[in-house]
Design a protein around this motif. Structure first.
Motif, mmCIF file in Angstrom:
data_model
loop_
_atom_site.group_PDB
_atom_site.id
_atom_site.type_symbol
_atom_site.label_atom_id
_atom_site.label_comp_id
_atom_site.label_asym_id
_atom_site.label_seq_id
_atom_site.Cartn_x
_atom_site.Cartn_y
_atom_site.Cartn_z
ATOM 1 N N GLY A 170 0.801 -1.217 0.000
ATOM 2 C CA GLY A 170 0.000 0.000 0.000
ATOM 3 C C GLY A 170 0.835 1.268 0.000
ATOM 4 N N TYR A 171 0.260 2.318 0.522
ATOM 5 C CA TYR A 171 0.883 3.637 0.534
ATOM 6 C C TYR A 171 2.207 3.618 1.309
ATOM 7 C CZ TYR A 171 1.240 8.722 1.148
ATOM 8 O OH TYR A 171 1.668 10.028 1.137
ATOM 9 N N TYR A 172 2.291 2.767 2.333
ATOM 10 C CA TYR A 172 3.470 2.768 3.191
ATOM 11 C C TYR A 172 4.526 1.742 2.773
ATOM 12 C CZ TYR A 172 0.683 5.690 6.297
ATOM 13 O OH TYR A 172 -0.072 6.711 6.817
ATOM 14 N N ALA A 173 4.389 1.151 1.588
ATOM 15 C CA ALA A 173 5.399 0.197 1.124
ATOM 16 C C ALA A 173 6.768 0.860 1.086
ATOM 17 C CB ALA A 173 5.020 -0.328 -0.264
ATOM 18 N N GLY A 174 7.735 0.260 1.767
ATOM 19 C CA GLY A 174 9.094 0.795 1.807
ATOM 20 C C GLY A 174 9.326 1.873 2.844
ATOM 21 N N GLU A 175 8.254 2.392 3.453
ATOM 22 C CA GLU A 175 8.411 3.448 4.456
ATOM 23 C C GLU A 175 8.796 2.849 5.810
ATOM 24 O OE1 GLU A 175 8.349 6.585 3.804
ATOM 25 O OE2 GLU A 175 7.623 6.467 1.743
ATOM 26 N N THR A 176 9.397 3.679 6.671
ATOM 27 C CA THR A 176 9.918 3.215 7.957
ATOM 28 C C THR A 176 8.976 3.606 9.096
ATOM 29 O OG1 THR A 176 12.209 3.342 7.208
ATOM 30 C CG2 THR A 176 11.830 3.374 9.590
ATOM 31 N N LEU A 177 8.676 2.626 9.932
ATOM 32 C CA LEU A 177 7.895 2.844 11.155
ATOM 33 C C LEU A 177 8.837 2.769 12.340
ATOM 34 C CD1 LEU A 177 5.196 2.982 12.781
ATOM 35 C CD2 LEU A 177 5.131 0.486 12.632
ATOM 36 N N ARG A 178 8.787 3.797 13.201
ATOM 37 C CA ARG A 178 9.626 3.837 14.399
ATOM 38 C C ARG A 178 8.771 4.040 15.637
ATOM 39 N NH1 ARG A 178 12.578 6.827 10.611
ATOM 40 N NH2 ARG A 178 14.720 6.070 10.264
ATOM 41 N N ALA A 179 9.140 3.364 16.686
ATOM 42 C CA ALA A 179 8.539 3.618 17.992
ATOM 43 C C ALA A 179 9.430 4.623 18.721
ATOM 44 C CB ALA A 179 8.422 2.329 18.789
ATOM 45 N N VAL A 180 8.909 5.809 18.963
ATOM 46 C CA VAL A 180 9.693 6.888 19.572
ATOM 47 C C VAL A 180 9.467 6.893 21.077
ATOM 48 C CG1 VAL A 180 10.133 9.371 19.592
ATOM 49 C CG2 VAL A 180 9.461 8.223 17.452
ATOM 50 N N ARG A 181 10.547 6.954 21.835
ATOM 51 C CA ARG A 181 10.473 6.944 23.293
ATOM 52 C C ARG A 181 11.038 8.238 23.875
ATOM 53 N NH1 ARG A 181 9.040 2.134 25.476
ATOM 54 N NH2 ARG A 181 8.896 0.380 23.976
ATOM 55 N N THR A 182 10.606 8.535 25.069
ATOM 56 C CA THR A 182 11.091 9.719 25.773
ATOM 57 C C THR A 182 12.499 9.448 26.290
ATOM 58 O OG1 THR A 182 10.272 9.001 27.931
ATOM 59 C CG2 THR A 182 8.719 10.183 26.487
ATOM 60 N N PRO A 183 13.233 10.488 26.718
ATOM 61 C CA PRO A 183 14.563 10.264 27.300
ATOM 62 C C PRO A 183 14.545 9.278 28.457
ATOM 63 C CG PRO A 183 14.273 12.578 26.796
ATOM 64 C CD PRO A 183 12.946 11.935 26.551
ATOM 65 N N ALA A 184 13.389 9.205 29.152
ATOM 66 C CA ALA A 184 13.280 8.279 30.276
ATOM 67 C C ALA A 184 12.940 6.865 29.837
ATOM 68 C CB ALA A 184 12.222 8.782 31.257
ATOM 69 N N GLY A 185 12.686 6.667 28.537
ATOM 70 C CA GLY A 185 12.399 5.328 28.038
ATOM 71 C C GLY A 185 10.938 5.001 27.866
ATOM 72 N N ALA A 186 10.060 5.945 28.227
ATOM 73 C CA ALA A 186 8.628 5.683 28.084
ATOM 74 C C ALA A 186 8.211 5.809 26.613
ATOM 75 C CB ALA A 186 7.830 6.658 28.948
ATOM 76 N N LEU A 187 7.256 5.004 26.195
ATOM 77 C CA LEU A 187 6.756 5.074 24.833
ATOM 78 C C LEU A 187 6.012 6.377 24.604
ATOM 79 C CD1 LEU A 187 6.394 3.577 22.133
ATOM 80 C CD2 LEU A 187 4.306 2.564 23.077
ATOM 81 N N SER A 188 6.418 7.139 23.601
ATOM 82 C CA SER A 188 5.817 8.437 23.324
ATOM 83 C C SER A 188 4.824 8.357 22.164
ATOM 84 C CB SER A 188 6.900 9.474 23.006
ATOM 85 O OG SER A 188 6.326 10.679 22.526
ATOM 86 N N HIS A 189 5.308 7.962 20.983
ATOM 87 C CA HIS A 189 4.436 7.941 19.809
ATOM 88 C C HIS A 189 5.075 7.078 18.722
ATOM 89 C CE1 HIS A 189 7.283 11.272 19.136
ATOM 90 N NE2 HIS A 189 7.158 10.999 17.847
ATOM 91 N N LEU A 190 4.341 6.894 17.648
ATOM 92 C CA LEU A 190 4.856 6.197 16.479
ATOM 93 C C LEU A 190 5.115 7.214 15.380
ATOM 94 C CD1 LEU A 190 2.369 3.168 16.267
ATOM 95 C CD2 LEU A 190 4.562 3.259 17.473
ATOM 96 N N ASP A 191 6.233 7.048 14.699
ATOM 97 C CA ASP A 191 6.564 7.879 13.545
ATOM 98 C C ASP A 191 6.572 6.986 12.320
ATOM 99 O OD1 ASP A 191 8.231 9.054 11.435
ATOM 100 O OD2 ASP A 191 8.625 10.648 12.861
ATOM 101 N N LEU A 192 5.659 7.229 11.393
ATOM 102 C CA LEU A 192 5.553 6.441 10.184
ATOM 103 C C LEU A 192 5.760 7.347 8.982
ATOM 104 C CD1 LEU A 192 5.011 3.994 8.471
ATOM 105 C CD2 LEU A 192 2.570 4.197 8.972
ATOM 106 N N GLY A 193 6.999 7.394 8.493
ATOM 107 C CA GLY A 193 7.302 8.259 7.359
ATOM 108 C C GLY A 193 6.931 9.707 7.633
ATOM 109 N N THR A 194 7.147 10.187 8.847
ATOM 110 C CA THR A 194 6.850 11.532 9.389
ATOM 111 C C THR A 194 5.415 11.670 9.878
ATOM 112 O OG1 THR A 194 6.100 12.760 7.405
ATOM 113 C CG2 THR A 194 8.488 12.533 7.712
ATOM 114 N N PHE A 195 4.528 10.726 9.571
ATOM 115 C CA PHE A 195 3.182 10.772 10.157
ATOM 116 C C PHE A 195 3.287 10.325 11.612
ATOM 117 C CE2 PHE A 195 1.648 10.096 5.666
ATOM 118 C CZ PHE A 195 1.099 11.364 5.538
#
Length: 485
Positions: free
Chosen positions: A437-462
């Protein structure tokens, strides 16, 4: 640790087709042979890695043909050549983005990448120069320069899909250049012998059908020549059988593991297939059937991947290839969702019925005997960090759900039907790569805070947050401090 709920899977209990299904398949084959006015026709079905049905109709040398009768398969040859080229990439000898001229001294087509040649976006002419190459001896075109006419480049490189037989002649020459042997010998050694395809050959071997032209206005026949096309052979030279093509379909679907089961080893792109006992890596097999040109929208009807055609018919996605040479037509269509493949072979020149027959064989089995899914099993591992990623996420105010799958894969799905979903493959660096689909080849990252807590997902800047437009600094542009109102 093995799950206590694991149950052995059994494909054998579902291997044989029901009598009603077999009769429906035979009826479809008989109608196809009769309506198509084919001297002979063979149909076959592969299910779950093995041939489960094959029948012939009409006659070859006074006998009903069968699964072991050879027919010329025309452009289905291109899929075999594509496997050879992708083996070179798996071994690190080429990159698909390399221009052909980096590896092969060629008079034309050197600016096109290897991937563009595989996907027919090189812009090269559709046919070789001179008299009809499919009916004339390859000695008329002894060198690569002899396959190109006065205007070999018909479109800008990479701009559009334009089917090119000379393009695959160049890919065959590339294989010969890097292997130091003719492409037919390489094919036999690296693909056909490992897959047990001993009835797939460059020339006819008995029992085989003769090629015929059928008169358009009378039920009479004219023999067609079966010449050695020389340099153009990688575009359509091979002869094969329904049984061998079922083996090839099982390989394209599952890889070359024993009994048709896909292997889940550590082979990755860049590793030699031989080091893992494989003809081609799983990732390369999957990459072959991704449409290389055209929009990646949910409503697409047909496309072309790397050496395979892709189509959507009757609500199912099929991949494979059709082929024709004077006196012969062939088709192989595979449904990955249903682990089914249909093969159709006939010995006449204008057999438009054959492509529809192969796909109809798939539909017939799927409708009479819907695939019984494998037993559900829990995952082999339960990584707390991965489990933390699952559940609801929001792109702005649009709800999505993220699920964890096998091999640390993820699947993102819109909750209410709108929005873009995709499957993601886990990478060694802790990210995920979109597969469709639209995200073929795009990178998904799990972004965490400096303390290690899960903050958000970054999917090709979304950005995806746990709450709709969650306050904080994750959402680009910020969120109104007054909140919802």
């Amino acid at each position: 640790m093995t799950s206590p709920y694991e149950v052995p899977a059994s494909k054998e209990q579902f291997a044989e087709l029901l009598p009603a299904t077999r009769r429906a398949l035979l009826h479809r084959l008989a109608v196809g042979q009769n309506a198509g006015r084919a001297p002979s026709m063979v149909g076959a079905v592969m299910r779950e890695g093995r041939m489960v049905w094959a029948e012939g109709y009409g006659a070859v040398d006074g006998q009903v043909p069968g699964a072991d009768t050879q027919y010329r398969i025309g452009s289905l040859t291109k899929t075999f050549v594509a496997v050879l080229v992708l083996r070179l990439r798996d071994e690190g000898l080429i990159d698909l983005d390399d221009p052909l001229g980096k590896h092969l001294d060629t008079p034309e087509g050197g600016d096109a990448t290897i991937a563009q040649l595989l996907a027919h976006t090189s812009g090269l002419a559709a046919e070789a120069r001179g008299p009809w190459w499919e009916r004339t001896d390859g000695a008329l075109r002894p060198e690569l320069a002899d396959i190109f006419g006065e205007r070999p480049q018909r479109h800008p490189v990479g701009r559009t899909h334009h089917y090119s037989n000379p393009g695959f002649a160049l890919l065959g020459a590339l294989v010969e250049r890097l292997r130091g042997d003719d492409w037919g010998t390489v094919l036999r050694r690296e693909v056909l012998e490992p897959l047990g395809m001993d009835r797939t050959t460059l020339g006819p071997e008995a029992p085989h059908a003769a090629g015929w032209a059928v008169h358009p206005w009378a039920d009479v026949l004219l023999p067609e020549p079966a010449v050695n096309t020389g340099r153009m052979a990688p575009a359509g030279e091979l002869w094969s059988t329904a049984a061998d093509l079922c083996r090839f379909a099982a390989f394209l679907l599952n890889g070359d593991a024993p009994n048709g089961d896909s292997q889940n080893g550590d082979s990755q792109n860049g590793d030699s297939p031989n080091s893992a006992g494989r003809v081609l890596s799983e990732q390369s097999l999957a990459e072959m059937r991704v449409p290389a040109v055209g929009p990646q929208d949910p409503e697409w009807v047909r496309g072309y991947g790397l050496g395979v055609q892709v189509t959507r018919q009757n609500g199912r996605i099929l991949f494979g290839h059709c082929g024709s040479m004077p006196g012969f037509v062939s088709a192989l269509w595979i449904s990955p969702d249903e682990a089914l493949a249909g093969v159709a072979l006939a010995n006449l020149t204008n057999g438009f019925e054959v492509a529809g027959l192969a796909s109809d064989l798939v539909s017939t089995v799927a409708e009479h005997e819907p695939r019984i899914p494998a037993p559900w099993r829990p995952l082999d591992e339960a990584d707390p960090e991965l489990l933390e990623l699952t559940g609801p996420w929001y792109w702005g105010a649009t709800p999505f759900a993220l699920r964890l799958g096998a091999e640390r894969g993820l699947e993102l799905s819109p909750v209410a039907g709108g929005g873009r979903g995709a499957r993601f493959r886990a990478e060694a660096d802790g990210t995920w790569t979109g597969l469709d689909g639209y995200y073929a080849g795009e990178t998904l990252r799990a972004v965490r805070t400096p303390a290690g807590a899960l903050s958000h997902l970054d999917l090709g800047t979304f950005v995806f947050t746990r709450e709709p437009y969650e306050p904080g600094d994750a959402v680009p542009g910020g969120v109104d401090k007054g909140g919802w109102r």
